[in-house]
Design an enzyme around this catalytic site. Structure first.
Site, PDB file in Angstrom:
ATOM      1  N   PRO A 266       0.824  -0.898  -0.046  1.00 55.43           N
ATOM      2  CA  PRO A 266      -0.096   0.136  -0.152  1.00 55.43           C
ATOM      3  C   PRO A 266       0.779   1.310  -0.105  1.00 55.43           C
ATOM      4  O   PRO A 266       1.789   0.956   0.801  1.00 55.43           O
ATOM      5  CB  PRO A 266      -0.783   0.142   1.138  1.00 55.43           C
ATOM      6  CG  PRO A 266       0.448  -1.007   2.747  1.00 55.43           C
ATOM      7  CD  PRO A 266       0.781  -2.067   1.081  1.00 55.43           C
ATOM      8  N   ASN A 267       0.713   1.633  -1.038  1.00 55.69           N
ATOM      9  CA  ASN A 267       1.450   3.783  -0.668  1.00 55.69           C
ATOM     10  C   ASN A 267       2.392   3.226  -1.374  1.00 55.69           C
ATOM     11  O   ASN A 267       2.970   4.952  -1.921  1.00 55.69           O
ATOM     12  CB  ASN A 267       0.991   4.588   0.671  1.00 55.69           C
ATOM     13  CG  ASN A 267      -0.067   4.522   0.828  1.00 55.69           C
ATOM     14  OD1 ASN A 267      -1.521   4.655   0.182  1.00 55.69           O
ATOM     15  ND2 ASN A 267      -0.456   4.143   2.576  1.00 55.69           N
TER      16      ASN A 267
ATOM     17  N   ARG B 186       5.893  12.490  -3.371  1.00 55.92           N
ATOM     18  CA  ARG B 186       5.357  12.241  -2.238  1.00 55.92           C
ATOM     19  C   ARG B 186       6.283  11.979  -1.079  1.00 55.92           C
ATOM     20  O   ARG B 186       6.797  10.900  -1.680  1.00 55.92           O
ATOM     21  CB  ARG B 186       3.781  12.389  -1.713  1.00 55.92           C
ATOM     22  CG  ARG B 186       2.197  12.246  -2.322  1.00 55.92           C
ATOM     23  CD  ARG B 186       1.740  13.864  -1.855  1.00 55.92           C
ATOM     24  NE  ARG B 186       0.795  13.556  -1.899  1.00 55.92           N
ATOM     25  CZ  ARG B 186      -0.130  13.612  -3.504  1.00 55.92           C
ATOM     26  NH1 ARG B 186       0.793  14.006  -4.151  1.00 55.92           N
ATOM     27  NH2 ARG B 186      -1.258  14.138  -3.612  1.00 55.92           N
TER      28      ARG B 186
ATOM     29  N   TYR C 151      11.821   9.040   1.280  1.00 58.73           N
ATOM     30  CA  TYR C 151      11.218   7.521   0.262  1.00 58.73           C
ATOM     31  C   TYR C 151      11.884   7.820  -0.585  1.00 58.73           C
ATOM     32  O   TYR C 151      12.294   7.413  -1.750  1.00 58.73           O
ATOM     33  CB  TYR C 151      10.297   7.072   0.262  1.00 58.73           C
ATOM     34  CG  TYR C 151       8.877   6.856   1.077  1.00 58.73           C
ATOM     35  CD1 TYR C 151       9.166   5.904   1.684  1.00 58.73           C
ATOM     36  CD2 TYR C 151       8.356   7.494   1.768  1.00 58.73           C
ATOM     37  CE1 TYR C 151       8.990   5.569   3.142  1.00 58.73           C
ATOM     38  CE2 TYR C 151       7.576   6.983   2.329  1.00 58.73           C
ATOM     39  CZ  TYR C 151       7.588   6.339   3.471  1.00 58.73           C
ATOM     40  OH  TYR C 151       6.670   5.627   4.374  1.00 58.73           O
TER      41      TYR C 151
ATOM     42  N   ASN D  96       7.967  -5.643  -0.543  1.00 58.67           N
ATOM     43  CA  ASN D  96       7.653  -4.372  -0.147  1.00 58.67           C
ATOM     44  C   ASN D  96       6.172  -4.229   0.400  1.00 58.67           C
ATOM     45  O   ASN D  96       5.704  -3.509  -0.315  1.00 58.67           O
ATOM     46  CB  ASN D  96       8.498  -3.432  -0.466  1.00 58.67           C
ATOM     47  CG  ASN D  96       8.044  -2.161   1.013  1.00 58.67           C
ATOM     48  OD1 ASN D  96       7.351  -2.156   1.763  1.00 58.67           O
ATOM     49  ND2 ASN D  96       8.677  -0.794   0.719  1.00 58.67           N
TER      50      ASN D  96
ATOM     51  N   ALA E  42       3.080  -0.885   5.087  1.00 58.76           N
ATOM     52  CA  ALA E  42       2.461  -1.083   6.335  1.00 58.76           C
ATOM     53  C   ALA E  42       1.673  -1.949   6.658  1.00 58.76           C
ATOM     54  O   ALA E  42       1.980  -2.294   7.759  1.00 58.76           O
ATOM     55  CB  ALA E  42       1.087   0.254   6.357  1.00 58.76           C
TER      56      ALA E  42
ATOM     57  N   HIS F 158       3.356  -4.178   8.990  1.00 60.22           N
ATOM     58  CA  HIS F 158       3.005  -4.136  10.773  1.00 60.22           C
ATOM     59  C   HIS F 158       1.852  -4.793  11.095  1.00 60.22           C
ATOM     60  O   HIS F 158       2.180  -4.384  12.917  1.00 60.22           O
ATOM     61  CB  HIS F 158       3.294  -2.655  10.837  1.00 60.22           C
ATOM     62  CG  HIS F 158       4.270  -2.019  10.330  1.00 60.22           C
ATOM     63  ND1 HIS F 158       5.938  -2.017  10.425  1.00 60.22           N
ATOM     64  CD2 HIS F 158       4.868  -0.407   9.141  1.00 60.22           C
ATOM     65  CE1 HIS F 158       6.376  -1.496  10.014  1.00 60.22           C
ATOM     66  NE2 HIS F 158       5.800  -0.657   8.788  1.00 60.22           N
TER      67      HIS F 158
ATOM     68  N   ASP G  68       0.731 -15.912   6.727  1.00 59.13           N
ATOM     69  CA  ASP G  68       0.667 -17.139   6.807  1.00 59.13           C
ATOM     70  C   ASP G  68       0.696 -17.026   5.204  1.00 59.13           C
ATOM     71  O   ASP G  68       1.230 -18.458   5.018  1.00 59.13           O
ATOM     72  CB  ASP G  68      -1.086 -16.880   6.964  1.00 59.13           C
ATOM     73  CG  ASP G  68      -0.907 -17.896   8.000  1.00 59.13           C
ATOM     74  OD1 ASP G  68      -0.167 -17.555   8.465  1.00 59.13           O
ATOM     75  OD2 ASP G  68      -2.348 -17.185   8.381  1.00 59.13           O
TER      76      ASP G  68
ATOM     77  N   GLU H  16      12.175  -9.453   2.912  1.00 57.75           N
ATOM     78  CA  GLU H  16      11.553  -8.358   2.619  1.00 57.75           C
ATOM     79  C   GLU H  16      12.727  -6.776   2.383  1.00 57.75           C
ATOM     80  O   GLU H  16      13.539  -6.832   2.978  1.00 57.75           O
ATOM     81  CB  GLU H  16      11.440  -8.284   3.993  1.00 57.75           C
ATOM     82  CG  GLU H  16      10.936  -6.788   4.890  1.00 57.75           C
ATOM     83  CD  GLU H  16      10.403  -7.698   6.764  1.00 57.75           C
ATOM     84  OE1 GLU H  16      11.283  -8.087   6.848  1.00 57.75           O
ATOM     85  OE2 GLU H  16       9.218  -6.809   7.115  1.00 57.75           O
TER      86      GLU H  16
ATOM     87  N   HIS I  74      12.532  -2.361   2.993  1.00 59.78           N
ATOM     88  CA  HIS I  74      11.794  -1.548   3.138  1.00 59.78           C
ATOM     89  C   HIS I  74      13.164  -0.223   2.990  1.00 59.78           C
ATOM     90  O   HIS I  74      14.089  -0.044   3.373  1.00 59.78           O
ATOM     91  CB  HIS I  74      11.559  -1.095   5.090  1.00 59.78           C
ATOM     92  CG  HIS I  74      10.986  -2.133   5.623  1.00 59.78           C
ATOM     93  ND1 HIS I  74       9.251  -1.709   5.285  1.00 59.78           N
ATOM     94  CD2 HIS I  74      10.845  -3.912   5.644  1.00 59.78           C
ATOM     95  CE1 HIS I  74       8.604  -2.837   5.356  1.00 59.78           C
ATOM     96  NE2 HIS I  74       9.643  -3.934   6.172  1.00 59.78           N
TER      97      HIS I  74
ATOM     98  N   SER J  48      12.903   2.798   4.045  1.00 60.74           N
ATOM     99  CA  SER J  48      13.653   3.890   5.255  1.00 60.74           C
ATOM    100  C   SER J  48      13.360   2.762   6.313  1.00 60.74           C
ATOM    101  O   SER J  48      13.083   0.890   5.610  1.00 60.74           O
ATOM    102  CB  SER J  48      12.063   4.783   5.607  1.00 60.74           C
ATOM    103  OG  SER J  48      11.174   3.432   5.666  1.00 60.74           O
TER     104      SER J  48
ATOM    105  N   ARG K 230      11.838   5.284  13.096  1.00 62.11           N
ATOM    106  CA  ARG K 230      11.167   5.446  12.180  1.00 62.11           C
ATOM    107  C   ARG K 230       9.927   5.718  13.866  1.00 62.11           C
ATOM    108  O   ARG K 230      10.574   5.611  14.705  1.00 62.11           O
ATOM    109  CB  ARG K 230      10.360   5.292  11.295  1.00 62.11           C
ATOM    110  CG  ARG K 230      11.259   5.361  10.041  1.00 62.11           C
ATOM    111  CD  ARG K 230      10.744   5.466   8.647  1.00 62.11           C
ATOM    112  NE  ARG K 230       9.043   6.626   8.912  1.00 62.11           N
ATOM    113  CZ  ARG K 230       8.706   6.751   7.565  1.00 62.11           C
ATOM    114  NH1 ARG K 230       8.370   4.982   6.808  1.00 62.11           N
ATOM    115  NH2 ARG K 230       7.837   6.916   7.149  1.00 62.11           N
TER     116      ARG K 230
ATOM    117  N   ARG L 255       6.528   1.093  13.708  1.00 66.05           N
ATOM    118  CA  ARG L 255       6.665   0.338  12.527  1.00 66.05           C
ATOM    119  C   ARG L 255       8.226   0.017  13.069  1.00 66.05           C
ATOM    120  O   ARG L 255       8.421  -0.852  12.071  1.00 66.05           O
ATOM    121  CB  ARG L 255       7.580   1.744  11.319  1.00 66.05           C
ATOM    122  CG  ARG L 255       6.272   2.824  11.288  1.00 66.05           C
ATOM    123  CD  ARG L 255       7.257   3.253   9.718  1.00 66.05           C
ATOM    124  NE  ARG L 255       5.874   4.936   9.915  1.00 66.05           N
ATOM    125  CZ  ARG L 255       5.312   4.864   8.949  1.00 66.05           C
ATOM    126  NH1 ARG L 255       5.186   3.466   7.802  1.00 66.05           N
ATOM    127  NH2 ARG L 255       4.611   5.634   8.996  1.00 66.05           N
TER     128      ARG L 255
END
Ligand code: CA2
Length: 154
Positions: free
Chosen positions: A11-12, A19, A24, A75, A78, A81, A88, A99, A101, A103, A108, A112
């Site tokens: 997401p995002n 932004r 990022y 990635n 959110a 978390h 699963d 995995e 990330h 940032s 942070r 997170r």
């Protein structure tokens, strides 16, 4: 046939480069995906990129990796978390998941600092910016054994 690696963004992450460049960076998701394809080619991997804002899509794609990919770069944004469903799916998929990330989640907000995904990931790359995707591909390429590469390329 080359080994297939899915690069899944949650997401995002479609907003990358549009932004919050201080957190990022300025590269867009399209830039990240194009770079991953170039790096993947150099490593002898076929790269398939997908992004969704919906948890169930990520679960479906991780399940799909069980039969359609030899590894996943994830990635989960959110959902890292919060999502036991993604944990699963990774367990069930049985292929290595690295995995990523962008940032440094540990530097942070407290919420997170913990990722459910990390416990089932084959490796975790955090805080290296978008280079993290490239490092993850390198890690996956090393995990795919020569025998596996041989079998796949026949
Ligand atoms: O650092 C990462 O890669 C994250 O997975 C990014 C997620 C965040 O929820 C995780 O805690 C860490 C958020 C991605 C949001 O991306 C944006 C990009 C540009 C503008 C706004 C959000």
């Amino acid at each position: 046939m080359k080994p297939v690696v899915f690069i899944l963004n949650g997401p995002n992450l479609n907003l990358l480069g549009l932004r919050e460049p201080a957190v990022y960076g300025s590269a867009t998701l399209a830039d990240v995906e194009a770079r991953a394809r170039t790096v993947g080619e150099g490593l002898g991997l076929e790269i398939e990129t997908r992004q969704s804002n919906h948890e169930g899509d990520l679960v479906d794609w991780i399940q799909e990796a069980r039969t359609a990919a030899q590894g996943v770069v994830l990635n989960a944004g959110a959902y890292s978390h919060t999502s036991i469903a993604i944990v699963d799916a990774i367990r069930a998929a049985g292929v290595p998941v690295i995995e990523v990330h962008i940032s440094n989640i540990h530097a942070r907000e407290r919420f997170r600092h913990h990722s459910y995904v990390s416990a089932v990931a084959a490796g975790v790359i955090v805080g290296c910016g978008i280079d993290g995707y490239e490092f993850a591909l390198q890690a996956l390429a090393r995990r795919i054994t020569p025998l596996e590469l041989e079998t796949i390329s026949v």
